[in-house]
Design a protein around this motif. Structure first.
Motif, short mmCIF file in Angstrom:
data_model
loop_
_atom_site.label_atom_id
_atom_site.label_comp_id
_atom_site.label_asym_id
_atom_site.label_seq_id
_atom_site.Cartn_x
_atom_site.Cartn_y
_atom_site.Cartn_z
N SER A 1 -106.74 95.31 -83.70
CA SER A 1 -107.44 94.74 -84.85
C SER A 1 -107.61 95.75 -85.98
O SER A 1 -107.56 95.39 -87.15
CB SER A 1 -108.79 94.17 -84.44
OG SER A 1 -109.62 95.16 -83.89
N ASP B 1 -105.22 89.21 -85.27
CA ASP B 1 -106.00 88.11 -84.69
C ASP B 1 -106.12 88.25 -83.17
O ASP B 1 -107.17 87.98 -82.60
CB ASP B 1 -105.38 86.76 -85.03
CG ASP B 1 -105.78 86.25 -86.41
OD1 ASP B 1 -106.57 86.94 -87.10
OD2 ASP B 1 -105.32 85.16 -86.79
N TYR C 1 -108.78 90.77 -82.56
CA TYR C 1 -110.14 90.23 -82.75
C TYR C 1 -110.55 89.38 -81.55
O TYR C 1 -111.70 89.45 -81.09
CB TYR C 1 -110.23 89.39 -84.02
CG TYR C 1 -109.81 90.09 -85.28
CD1 TYR C 1 -110.16 91.43 -85.53
CD2 TYR C 1 -109.06 89.43 -86.24
CE1 TYR C 1 -109.75 92.07 -86.69
CE2 TYR C 1 -108.66 90.07 -87.41
CZ TYR C 1 -109.00 91.38 -87.64
OH TYR C 1 -108.61 92.01 -88.78
N GLY D 1 -113.67 90.15 -79.04
CA GLY D 1 -114.70 89.15 -78.76
C GLY D 1 -114.87 88.92 -77.27
O GLY D 1 -116.00 88.90 -76.75
#
Length: 147
Positions: free
Chosen positions: A34, A64, A67, A71
């Motif tokens: 990221s 993406d 990310y 998460g």
């Protein structure tokens, strides 16, 4: 003979270790993907270029993915810090959902890398699947209250 509390303690220790290792996997992949997607694409792992071997670079896709891994890594860290039945199962299920198709993709595209590199990559991915499923099953051994 072990008591229920000793057994729950062993399960909780295994959960912490398994969840922490899955969190490390996601964060070690997600943070560089990221924050520095081109470098990650060309470099990972340790300059070997495993990702670059799969096709052309696309900044948006790599970032993406990073990310999403960060998460999931955050949820796995949370679950490792507070290991309980439901959070542990949910976090491990998320890791399994990410890791199983990842392994399948690389098994289907093993020819993108030299044989030794493909074997190493697939062994690491298979280990992540085994840990994900092991943690998922182990978390179910805790009572709903986490005892």
């Amino acid at each position: 003979m072990s008591t229920g509390a000793e057994s729950a303690g062993r399960v909780r220790r295994w959960l912490r270790l398994g969840l922490a290792s899955l969190a490390a996997e996601m964060l070690l992949l997600g943070l560089p993907a990221s924050a520095a997607s081109a470098w990650f694409f060309d470099w990972f792992p340790f300059g070997r270029g495993w990702i670059a071997a799969t096709g052309p670079y696309h900044e948006h896709v790599i970032a993406d993915l990073g990310y999403a891994y960060v998460g999931l890594g955050a949820v796995l860290v949370w679950a490792a810090v507070r290991p309980g039945r439901e959070l542990g199962r949910a976090a491990a299920a998320g890791a399994a959902v990410a890791n199983v198709p990842h392994l399948i993709f690389h098994l289907r595209h093993a020819g993108d890398l030299p044989t030794g590199e493909a074997a190493a990559e697939n062994a690491l991915l298979a280990l992540a699947v085994v840990v994900s499923v092991g943690v998922l099953l182990s978390a179910g051994k805790l009572s709903p209250t986490g005892e």
